[in-house]
Scaffold this motif. Structure first.
Motif, PDB file in Angstrom:
ATOM      1  N   THR A  46       0.834  -1.205   0.000  1.00  0.00           N
ATOM      2  CA  THR A  46       0.000   0.000   0.000  1.00  0.00           C
ATOM      3  C   THR A  46       0.870   1.256   0.000  1.00  0.00           C
ATOM      4  O   THR A  46       1.787   1.387   0.810  1.00  0.00           O
ATOM      5  CB  THR A  46      -0.902   0.014   1.250  1.00  0.00           C
ATOM      6  OG1 THR A  46      -1.721  -1.140   1.218  1.00  0.00           O
ATOM      7  CG2 THR A  46      -1.783   1.258   1.299  1.00  0.00           C
ATOM      8  N   ARG A  88      -2.981   0.798  -4.357  1.00  0.00           N
ATOM      9  CA  ARG A  88      -3.151  -0.566  -3.841  1.00  0.00           C
ATOM     10  C   ARG A  88      -3.657  -1.437  -4.979  1.00  0.00           C
ATOM     11  O   ARG A  88      -4.062  -0.935  -6.013  1.00  0.00           O
ATOM     12  CB  ARG A  88      -4.236  -0.593  -2.744  1.00  0.00           C
ATOM     13  CG  ARG A  88      -3.903   0.021  -1.447  1.00  0.00           C
ATOM     14  CD  ARG A  88      -5.105   0.051  -0.499  1.00  0.00           C
ATOM     15  NE  ARG A  88      -5.788  -1.240  -0.344  1.00  0.00           N
ATOM     16  CZ  ARG A  88      -5.412  -2.205   0.489  1.00  0.00           C
ATOM     17  NH1 ARG A  88      -4.380  -2.024   1.277  1.00  0.00           N
ATOM     18  NH2 ARG A  88      -6.076  -3.356   0.553  1.00  0.00           N
ATOM     19  N   PHE A 100      -6.269  -3.717  -4.457  1.00  0.00           N
ATOM     20  CA  PHE A 100      -7.721  -3.912  -4.306  1.00  0.00           C
ATOM     21  C   PHE A 100      -8.193  -3.064  -3.141  1.00  0.00           C
ATOM     22  O   PHE A 100      -7.402  -2.600  -2.316  1.00  0.00           O
ATOM     23  CB  PHE A 100      -8.070  -5.398  -4.085  1.00  0.00           C
ATOM     24  CG  PHE A 100      -7.382  -6.026  -2.899  1.00  0.00           C
ATOM     25  CD1 PHE A 100      -7.899  -5.871  -1.621  1.00  0.00           C
ATOM     26  CD2 PHE A 100      -6.221  -6.760  -3.070  1.00  0.00           C
ATOM     27  CE1 PHE A 100      -7.265  -6.436  -0.527  1.00  0.00           C
ATOM     28  CE2 PHE A 100      -5.573  -7.333  -1.977  1.00  0.00           C
ATOM     29  CZ  PHE A 100      -6.095  -7.172  -0.709  1.00  0.00           C
ATOM     30  N   ARG A 121     -10.093  -2.112   0.396  1.00  0.00           N
ATOM     31  CA  ARG A 121     -10.371  -2.717   1.704  1.00  0.00           C
ATOM     32  C   ARG A 121     -11.389  -1.860   2.435  1.00  0.00           C
ATOM     33  O   ARG A 121     -11.500  -0.657   2.198  1.00  0.00           O
ATOM     34  CB  ARG A 121      -9.088  -2.902   2.521  1.00  0.00           C
ATOM     35  CG  ARG A 121      -8.387  -1.622   2.868  1.00  0.00           C
ATOM     36  CD  ARG A 121      -7.107  -1.886   3.667  1.00  0.00           C
ATOM     37  NE  ARG A 121      -6.256  -0.708   3.627  1.00  0.00           N
ATOM     38  CZ  ARG A 121      -5.052  -0.636   4.152  1.00  0.00           C
ATOM     39  NH1 ARG A 121      -4.512  -1.675   4.750  1.00  0.00           N
ATOM     40  NH2 ARG A 121      -4.350   0.479   4.071  1.00  0.00           N
ATOM     41  N   GLU A 139      -8.554  -1.855   7.913  1.00  0.00           N
ATOM     42  CA  GLU A 139      -7.261  -2.548   7.991  1.00  0.00           C
ATOM     43  C   GLU A 139      -7.508  -4.060   8.129  1.00  0.00           C
ATOM     44  O   GLU A 139      -8.180  -4.493   9.075  1.00  0.00           O
ATOM     45  CB  GLU A 139      -6.515  -2.015   9.236  1.00  0.00           C
ATOM     46  CG  GLU A 139      -5.172  -2.646   9.494  1.00  0.00           C
ATOM     47  CD  GLU A 139      -4.109  -2.195   8.519  1.00  0.00           C
ATOM     48  OE1 GLU A 139      -3.872  -0.976   8.401  1.00  0.00           O
ATOM     49  OE2 GLU A 139      -3.526  -3.078   7.863  1.00  0.00           O
ATOM     50  N   GLY A 140      -7.038  -4.825   7.176  1.00  0.00           N
ATOM     51  CA  GLY A 140      -7.185  -6.283   7.243  1.00  0.00           C
ATOM     52  C   GLY A 140      -8.580  -6.806   6.905  1.00  0.00           C
ATOM     53  O   GLY A 140      -8.822  -8.005   7.016  1.00  0.00           O
ATOM     54  N   PHE A 158     -11.147  -7.010   3.825  1.00  0.00           N
ATOM     55  CA  PHE A 158     -11.101  -6.766   2.390  1.00  0.00           C
ATOM     56  C   PHE A 158     -12.484  -6.730   1.762  1.00  0.00           C
ATOM     57  O   PHE A 158     -13.392  -7.434   2.197  1.00  0.00           O
ATOM     58  CB  PHE A 158     -10.258  -7.857   1.715  1.00  0.00           C
ATOM     59  CG  PHE A 158      -8.850  -7.941   2.260  1.00  0.00           C
ATOM     60  CD1 PHE A 158      -8.232  -6.828   2.819  1.00  0.00           C
ATOM     61  CD2 PHE A 158      -8.144  -9.133   2.216  1.00  0.00           C
ATOM     62  CE1 PHE A 158      -6.944  -6.882   3.327  1.00  0.00           C
ATOM     63  CE2 PHE A 158      -6.853  -9.204   2.719  1.00  0.00           C
ATOM     64  CZ  PHE A 158      -6.248  -8.084   3.279  1.00  0.00           C
ATOM     65  N   SER A 174       3.037  -7.394   1.381  1.00  0.00           N
ATOM     66  CA  SER A 174       1.876  -6.817   2.050  1.00  0.00           C
ATOM     67  C   SER A 174       0.661  -6.826   1.109  1.00  0.00           C
ATOM     68  O   SER A 174       0.241  -7.894   0.683  1.00  0.00           O
ATOM     69  CB  SER A 174       2.256  -5.418   2.568  1.00  0.00           C
ATOM     70  OG  SER A 174       1.275  -4.906   3.420  1.00  0.00           O
ATOM     71  N   ASN A 175       0.109  -5.683   0.725  1.00  0.00           N
ATOM     72  CA  ASN A 175      -1.035  -5.696  -0.183  1.00  0.00           C
ATOM     73  C   ASN A 175      -0.689  -6.428  -1.487  1.00  0.00           C
ATOM     74  O   ASN A 175      -1.537  -7.146  -2.051  1.00  0.00           O
ATOM     75  CB  ASN A 175      -1.492  -4.262  -0.455  1.00  0.00           C
ATOM     76  CG  ASN A 175      -2.699  -4.217  -1.357  1.00  0.00           C
ATOM     77  OD1 ASN A 175      -2.620  -3.725  -2.473  1.00  0.00           O
ATOM     78  ND2 ASN A 175      -3.825  -4.740  -0.903  1.00  0.00           N
ATOM     79  N   ASN A 202      -0.973 -10.023  -0.915  1.00  0.00           N
ATOM     80  CA  ASN A 202      -2.367 -10.454  -0.803  1.00  0.00           C
ATOM     81  C   ASN A 202      -3.028 -10.606  -2.176  1.00  0.00           C
ATOM     82  O   ASN A 202      -3.810 -11.532  -2.387  1.00  0.00           O
ATOM     83  CB  ASN A 202      -3.145  -9.477   0.085  1.00  0.00           C
ATOM     84  CG  ASN A 202      -2.583  -9.453   1.498  1.00  0.00           C
ATOM     85  OD1 ASN A 202      -1.903 -10.393   1.908  1.00  0.00           O
ATOM     86  ND2 ASN A 202      -2.841  -8.386   2.230  1.00  0.00           N
TER      87      ASN A 202
HETATM   88  C1  MLT Z   1      -3.982  -5.152   2.854  1.00  0.00           C
HETATM   89  O1  MLT Z   1      -4.801  -4.275   2.965  1.00  0.00           O
HETATM   90  O2  MLT Z   1      -3.738  -5.762   1.806  1.00  0.00           O
HETATM   91  C2  MLT Z   1      -3.247  -5.513   4.109  1.00  0.00           C
HETATM   92  O3  MLT Z   1      -3.887  -4.985   5.216  1.00  0.00           O
HETATM   93  C3  MLT Z   1      -1.829  -5.078   4.045  1.00  0.00           C
HETATM   94  C4  MLT Z   1      -1.699  -3.598   3.850  1.00  0.00           C
HETATM   95  O4  MLT Z   1      -1.727  -3.160   2.727  1.00  0.00           O
HETATM   96  O5  MLT Z   1      -1.562  -2.874   4.845  1.00  0.00           O
END
Ligand code: MLT
Length: 212
Positions: A28, A62, A64, A66, A69-70, A72, A106-107, A110
């Motif tokens: 992110t 990013r 995708f 969200r 936080e965490g 999605f 991280s993102n 994911n």
């Molecule tokens: C996300 O949103 O993919 C995860 O929380 C990791 C982040 O980007 O902080």
């Protein structure tokens, strides 16, 4: 497709015969330049394909959306994973590349995990740095024998250890050849991540699925 605009990206051709092709997926607030130095460190001479995520969260790119936080937006995860898969396929044709190994942080890790759940054929494998479970429903397709390295942080304030463990089990259940290691670090990358990713990629390049 959620968006027909092309992905902004960087492409660095391979500088060594037989080197792997890596798909670098930033975290992110990152961009297509961020992970090129990491790619060069973990696979010297590799071809690097590095797109910029097309979702903006307060101006931060990013891969995708969200909800928190965490937490999605799973419909968006699915749609964006399909867009990224289409980008990978078009880039393979444009640059004449084999299926890449994703290296996501991280993102970016994911969305790479989401590709493994939904469209595993577009990747030759994946290095998932501080990844979480991307979709509650679990992998939809088999990822038989696909090499996957997951590096988690024991003190990661964003990714609970149990969540990373669930991701490793889900991918194993889908047939992937998963190596999951937890390092004594937080969400940030460490020298140990670089060393382990480099050693794992070298073993994958030589045709074996490694233990690091
Ligand atoms: C996300 O949103 O993919 C995860 O929380 C990791 C982040 O980007 O902080």
């Amino acid at each position: 497709m959620t968006n027909a605009t092309p992905f902004a990206h960087r492409f660095e051709p391979a500088a060594r015969g037989g080197a792997p092709t890596l798909l670098m997926l930033h975290g992110t607030g990152g961009n297509e330049d961020d992970l090129l130095p990491l790619g060069q460190m973990i696979a010297p001479g590799a071809a690097l394909l590095s797109p910029r995520g097309r979702v903006l969260e307060h101006g931060m790119p990013r891969f995708f959306r969200r909800l928190a936080e965490g937490v999605f937006d799973e419909a968006d995860v699915r749609a964006r994973a399909m867009d990224l898969a289409a980008f990978i396929e078009a880039a393979r044709t444009r640059y004449d590349l084999p299926a890449p190994i994703a290296v996501g942080y991280s993102n970016g890790a994911n969305i790479a995990a989401a590709l493994l759940y939904l469209k595993p054929e577009v990747l030759a494998g994946a290095v998932l740095l501080r990844a979480m479970v991307p979709l509650s429903a679990g992998p939809e397709l088999r990822a038989e024998g696909k090499p996957v390295l997951i590096l988690s942080g024991a003190m990661d304030a964003i990714v609970p250890a149990a969540n990373a463990g669930r991701l490793a089990s889900a991918l194993e259940g889908a047939g992937a050849a998963v190596t999951h290691r937890t390092l004594p670090v937080g969400h940030e990358l460490s020298q140990a991540d670089i060393r382990m990713a480099r050693d794992w990629l070298a073993t994958v390049e030589h045709g074996a699925v490694p233990a690091v």
